[in-house]
Design an enzyme around this catalytic site. Structure first.
Site, PDB file in Angstrom:
ATOM      1  N   THR A  85      48.760  69.968  24.360  1.00  7.49           N
ATOM      2  CA  THR A  85      49.188  69.586  23.002  1.00  7.49           C
ATOM      3  C   THR A  85      50.112  70.646  22.423  1.00  7.49           C
ATOM      4  O   THR A  85      49.864  71.843  22.594  1.00  7.49           O
ATOM      5  CB  THR A  85      47.988  69.311  22.058  1.00  7.49           C
ATOM      6  OG1 THR A  85      48.498  68.982  20.763  1.00  7.49           O
ATOM      7  CG2 THR A  85      47.021  70.471  21.972  1.00  7.49           C
ATOM      8  N   SER A  86      51.151  70.163  21.733  1.00  2.29           N
ATOM      9  CA  SER A  86      52.119  71.107  21.142  1.00  2.29           C
ATOM     10  C   SER A  86      51.558  71.756  19.885  1.00  2.29           C
ATOM     11  O   SER A  86      52.114  72.733  19.402  1.00  2.29           O
ATOM     12  CB  SER A  86      53.419  70.379  20.802  1.00  2.29           C
ATOM     13  OG  SER A  86      53.174  69.354  19.858  1.00  2.29           O
TER      14      SER A  86
ATOM     15  N   HIS B  91      43.491  59.673  16.846  1.00  6.89           N
ATOM     16  CA  HIS B  91      44.705  58.977  16.403  1.00  6.89           C
ATOM     17  C   HIS B  91      44.657  57.484  16.710  1.00  6.89           C
ATOM     18  O   HIS B  91      45.677  56.807  16.659  1.00  6.89           O
ATOM     19  CB  HIS B  91      45.950  59.611  17.039  1.00  6.89           C
ATOM     20  CG  HIS B  91      46.292  60.952  16.458  1.00  6.89           C
ATOM     21  ND1 HIS B  91      47.204  61.824  17.015  1.00  6.89           N
ATOM     22  CD2 HIS B  91      45.825  61.578  15.330  1.00  6.89           C
ATOM     23  CE1 HIS B  91      47.282  62.919  16.262  1.00  6.89           C
ATOM     24  NE2 HIS B  91      46.453  62.795  15.250  1.00  6.89           N
TER      25      HIS B  91
ATOM     26  N   ASN C 201      48.800  74.616  29.194  1.00  8.26           N
ATOM     27  CA  ASN C 201      50.078  74.017  28.791  1.00  8.26           C
ATOM     28  C   ASN C 201      51.194  74.743  29.559  1.00  8.26           C
ATOM     29  O   ASN C 201      51.174  75.961  29.634  1.00  8.26           O
ATOM     30  CB  ASN C 201      50.268  74.211  27.270  1.00  8.26           C
ATOM     31  CG  ASN C 201      51.328  73.304  26.691  1.00  8.26           C
ATOM     32  OD1 ASN C 201      52.431  73.206  27.208  1.00  8.26           O
ATOM     33  ND2 ASN C 201      50.990  72.635  25.604  1.00  8.26           N
TER      34      ASN C 201
ATOM     35  N   ALA D 179      48.123  70.252  33.253  1.00  7.61           N
ATOM     36  CA  ALA D 179      46.703  69.937  33.099  1.00  7.61           C
ATOM     37  C   ALA D 179      46.130  69.299  34.370  1.00  7.61           C
ATOM     38  O   ALA D 179      44.991  69.592  34.757  1.00  7.61           O
ATOM     39  CB  ALA D 179      46.518  68.986  31.916  1.00  7.61           C
TER      40      ALA D 179
ATOM     41  N   CYS E  24      49.564  38.222  12.382  1.00 10.32           N
ATOM     42  CA  CYS E  24      48.141  38.085  12.062  1.00 10.32           C
ATOM     43  C   CYS E  24      47.874  36.643  11.622  1.00 10.32           C
ATOM     44  O   CYS E  24      48.789  35.965  11.138  1.00 10.32           O
ATOM     45  CB  CYS E  24      47.773  39.064  10.941  1.00 10.32           C
ATOM     46  SG  CYS E  24      46.026  39.003  10.485  1.00 10.32           S
TER      47      CYS E  24
ATOM     48  N   ARG F 103      55.332  50.933  24.993  1.00  9.80           N
ATOM     49  CA  ARG F 103      54.270  51.917  25.289  1.00  9.80           C
ATOM     50  C   ARG F 103      53.024  51.222  25.843  1.00  9.80           C
ATOM     51  O   ARG F 103      52.381  51.727  26.768  1.00  9.80           O
ATOM     52  CB  ARG F 103      53.936  52.719  24.021  1.00  9.80           C
ATOM     53  CG  ARG F 103      55.058  53.677  23.655  1.00  9.80           C
ATOM     54  CD  ARG F 103      54.744  54.440  22.393  1.00  9.80           C
ATOM     55  NE  ARG F 103      53.541  55.248  22.530  1.00  9.80           N
ATOM     56  CZ  ARG F 103      52.870  55.754  21.489  1.00  9.80           C
ATOM     57  NH1 ARG F 103      53.270  55.506  20.259  1.00  9.80           N
ATOM     58  NH2 ARG F 103      51.792  56.481  21.695  1.00  9.80           N
TER      59      ARG F 103
HETATM   60  P1  OAD Z   1      53.573  66.569  22.081  1.00 10.63           P
HETATM   61  O1  OAD Z   1      54.577  65.706  22.753  1.00 10.63           O
HETATM   62  O2  OAD Z   1      53.903  67.109  20.757  1.00 10.63           O
HETATM   63  O3  OAD Z   1      53.210  67.809  23.026  1.00 10.63           O
HETATM   64  C1  OAD Z   1      52.904  67.645  24.369  1.00 10.63           C
HETATM   65  C2  OAD Z   1      52.579  68.994  24.965  1.00 10.63           C
HETATM   66  O4  OAD Z   1      52.216  68.773  26.327  1.00 10.63           O
HETATM   67  C3  OAD Z   1      53.726  69.993  24.971  1.00 10.63           C
HETATM   68  O5  OAD Z   1      53.263  71.227  24.426  1.00 10.63           O
HETATM   69  C4  OAD Z   1      54.088  70.160  26.450  1.00 10.63           C
HETATM   70  O6  OAD Z   1      54.487  71.480  26.763  1.00 10.63           O
HETATM   71  C5  OAD Z   1      52.760  69.823  27.113  1.00 10.63           C
HETATM   72  N1  OAD Z   1      52.836  69.289  28.495  1.00 10.63           N
HETATM   73  C6  OAD Z   1      53.828  68.608  29.090  1.00 10.63           C
HETATM   74  N2  OAD Z   1      53.482  68.263  30.344  1.00 10.63           N
HETATM   75  C7  OAD Z   1      52.223  68.753  30.552  1.00 10.63           C
HETATM   76  C8  OAD Z   1      51.299  68.715  31.627  1.00 10.63           C
HETATM   77  N3  OAD Z   1      51.581  68.092  32.775  1.00 10.63           N
HETATM   78  N4  OAD Z   1      50.088  69.326  31.466  1.00 10.63           N
HETATM   79  C9  OAD Z   1      49.783  69.949  30.298  1.00 10.63           C
HETATM   80  N5  OAD Z   1      50.621  70.004  29.249  1.00 10.63           N
HETATM   81  C10 OAD Z   1      51.815  69.417  29.360  1.00 10.63           C
HETATM   82  O7  OAD Z   1      52.208  65.746  22.079  1.00 10.63           O
HETATM   83  P2  OAD Z   1      50.902  65.944  21.169  1.00 10.63           P
HETATM   84  O8  OAD Z   1      50.632  67.380  20.924  1.00 10.63           O
HETATM   85  O9  OAD Z   1      49.847  65.128  21.768  1.00 10.63           O
HETATM   86  O10 OAD Z   1      50.542  61.033  17.117  1.00 10.63           O
HETATM   87  O11 OAD Z   1      51.401  65.278  19.816  1.00 10.63           O
HETATM   88  C11 OAD Z   1      50.505  65.093  18.753  1.00 10.63           C
HETATM   89  C12 OAD Z   1      50.733  63.761  18.085  1.00 10.63           C
HETATM   90  O12 OAD Z   1      52.125  63.613  17.750  1.00 10.63           O
HETATM   91  C13 OAD Z   1      50.450  62.556  18.967  1.00 10.63           C
HETATM   92  O13 OAD Z   1      49.087  62.215  19.022  1.00 10.63           O
HETATM   93  C14 OAD Z   1      51.238  61.472  18.293  1.00 10.63           C
HETATM   94  C15 OAD Z   1      52.494  62.222  17.910  1.00 10.63           C
HETATM   95  O14 OAD Z   1      53.093  61.773  16.735  1.00 10.63           O
HETATM   96  C16 OAD Z   1      50.172  59.732  17.020  1.00 10.63           C
HETATM   97  O15 OAD Z   1      50.412  58.906  17.862  1.00 10.63           O
HETATM   98  C17 OAD Z   1      49.434  59.384  15.788  1.00 10.63           C
END
Ligand code: OAD
Length: 250
Positions: free
Chosen positions: A191-192, A122, A215, A233, A151, A71
């Protein structure tokens, strides 16, 4: 009604709108970074608890570090997209209160967003600290050659991102209070809405703040959004910022 028309109409009630954003992995999809969930998500074939938990790290630091190294390599070789740049423009226009980002890729800062406007809730892939908490902290500027990264105290370094089961270092209630008090419009961007506590913020503030969702998946935050943009987005945000800019000039 077309959501862009609805958004223009909404701005008529807010001559100097105060805007906050909650951002997820979808914003960086336009920069070529994978999301976590969904068809091509990073968690599709592997249990996230094995990769992103304290237990998973103790159990198999090599696998966890290999995933994070991959990553880090992707993040270091990508650049912000028009969605990130639109958020920088929002700040330049003087209407951005704060961005609460769940993304750990550093692309907001790379795009030129001010650190003061950003809550990296995060954590960040650009930092590590001692897994055993000896207190040492490190900066990641290049892809680690060897993993797991050690470390100086003899333990492992770990990425300074929040693992599942760990508490965030920001107060949920402070953020909610601040949005209720200081924000007119909350943009939910890519965000999902599955990871607490961030996913709960829109539900907590919806009585006092207009909720706009951006989204491609219309199911996210269904029922609590005032306006929903079913799109990417990187395409929707530049148009919204143009509309905001025009409304400030009128
Ligand atoms: P997710 O992978 O859960 O969700 C991503 C969202 O982005 C989904 O709802 C997709 O439909 C949407 N998506 C995809 N392509 C897109 C685009 N081009 N424009 C807009 N939206 C789009 O990711 P997060 O909600 O960020 O935690 O997940 C939350 C957390 O879960 C992350 O921060 C991570 C993970 O575990 C940590 O790393 C601590």
């Amino acid at each position: 009604m077309d959501p862009y028309e609805s958004f223009t109409a909404l701005l008529a009630s807010y001559p100097s709108p105060r805007i906050a954003c909650i951002v997820g992995a979808g914003l960086s999809a336009g920069s070529g970074l994978s999301t976590f969930r969904g068809e091509n998500g990073m968690y599709k074939d592997i249990d996230p608890m094995l990769l992103a938990s304290r237990w998973g790290f103790s159990n198999d630091p090599l696998t966890v570090w290999t995933w994070y190294r991959d990553r880090i390599a992707k993040v270091l070789s990508t650049t912000p997209n028009p969605g990130h740049l639109a958020l920088v423009e929002l700040e330049r226009l003087g209407v951005l209160h704060k961005i609460i980002t769940q993304n750990v890729d550093g692309l907001h800062l790379q795009a030129g967003q001010s650190a003061e406007k950003l809550v990296e809730i995060h954590g960040s892939l650009s930092r590590t600290h001692c897994f055993e908490e000896c207190g040492r902290e490190f900066t990641i500027e290049s892809v680690p050659e060897e993993v797991p990264v050690m470390c100086e105290c003899g333990s492992y370094q770990r990425p300074s991102v929040v693992f599942f089961g760990e508490a965030i270092t920001f107060s949920f209630y402070t953020l909610v209070d601040e949005i209720e008090r200081d924000v007119d419009i909350l943009l939910l961007i890519g965000t999902s809405g599955t990871v607490v506590p961030v996913s709960q913020i829109p539900y907590a503030v919806r009585g006092s703040t207009k909720i706009i969702n951006i989204n491609p998946d219309p199911k996210t935050f269904a029922g609590i959004t005032d306006i929903s943009f079913e799109g990417k987005a990187e395409e929707v945000l530049p148009r919204l910022v143009e509309i905001i800019s025009a409304s400030l000039e009128s």
